[in-house]
Scaffold this motif. Sequence first.
Motif, mmCIF file in Angstrom:
data_model
loop_
_atom_site.group_PDB
_atom_site.id
_atom_site.type_symbol
_atom_site.label_atom_id
_atom_site.label_comp_id
_atom_site.label_asym_id
_atom_site.label_seq_id
_atom_site.Cartn_x
_atom_site.Cartn_y
_atom_site.Cartn_z
ATOM 1 N N LEU A 225 0.826 -1.213 0.000
ATOM 2 C CA LEU A 225 0.000 0.000 0.000
ATOM 3 C C LEU A 225 0.862 1.266 0.000
ATOM 4 N N PRO A 227 1.311 3.935 -1.915
ATOM 5 C CA PRO A 227 0.752 5.284 -2.063
ATOM 6 C C PRO A 227 0.098 5.795 -0.784
ATOM 7 N N GLU A 258 2.746 7.849 -6.953
ATOM 8 C CA GLU A 258 3.159 6.507 -6.534
ATOM 9 C C GLU A 258 2.172 5.451 -7.037
ATOM 10 N N TYR A 259 0.884 5.755 -6.962
ATOM 11 C CA TYR A 259 -0.132 4.804 -7.414
ATOM 12 C C TYR A 259 -0.007 4.567 -8.910
#
Length: 298
Positions: A225, A227, A258-259
């Motif tokens: 996870l 992001p 980032e995602y």
Amino acid sequence: MISIYILTYNEQVDIAECIESVINLSDEVIVVDSYSSDRTVEIASHYPVKVVQHEFESHGKQRTWMLKNIPTKNKWVYILEADERMTPELFDECVAASQSNEAIGYYVAERVIFMGRWIRRSTQYPRYQMRLFKKGEVWFGDYGHTEREIYSGAIDFLKETYPHYTSGKGLSRWIDKHNRYSTDEAKETLYQLQQGGVNWKKLLFGSTEVERRRALKNLSLRIPLRPVVRWFYMYFILGGILDGKAGFAWCTLQAFYEYLILLKVDELRETNLESPYPNSLKYPDPEESPNTSESLSL
């Protein structure tokens, strides 16, 4: 004196102010343009600067090309990008450092200016870039969307900083640019996950901020996870909440970035494409320096 390189591509909004920030300080300013399609070259030509054009391949290759092929009056050079500014205080420190013979290159910290505000906290200030160095002693290789400096010799850090206007061309330009960047970052991420690792010694006991930051990035690539974790870390742990509206926007955009990288990593895996960086940190002339040191500013 110190020669100044200014790297440009479609920088008609920033190029005049960038040149004006240094034109009365240095005796040589060289604009290295990647065949801009806007008025960048026209505007630059109104100033007493040298303009050289070269097709852009990558950040590392562009820097290496200009260092090899564009002669300078001075042995010491400084790399300036169009959305950055030189300050008289920084230039004076650069001149003093170049005369000290204590190092072959110096890192300089940026002050990220976003939405008209200095984002001091959530940008992990001070964040350093290799900008001042003795020509022929420092080279650059590609890493993700940006570059890594490669050197063999002593390096140091300057105290003065430079302003970096990251959203001067508007948010649409920022988003378009980071969409392109995320593609290269995804390829580098895939390579690092397959071939790299976390250097815990440098992460915990690194001798410089640059070493610790690089190790932290290698660790962050492996965090689930990512992001969400990055947004929480930047906004609450680093104190982005104190940077106001601009700080919230900065943290949110960085998390989105980032995602986007993660989505493109998955896309690369699904299409079975290999990372193009099996030798991403090759020295430009390997025979010149078989034992090099390298560092990264993220």
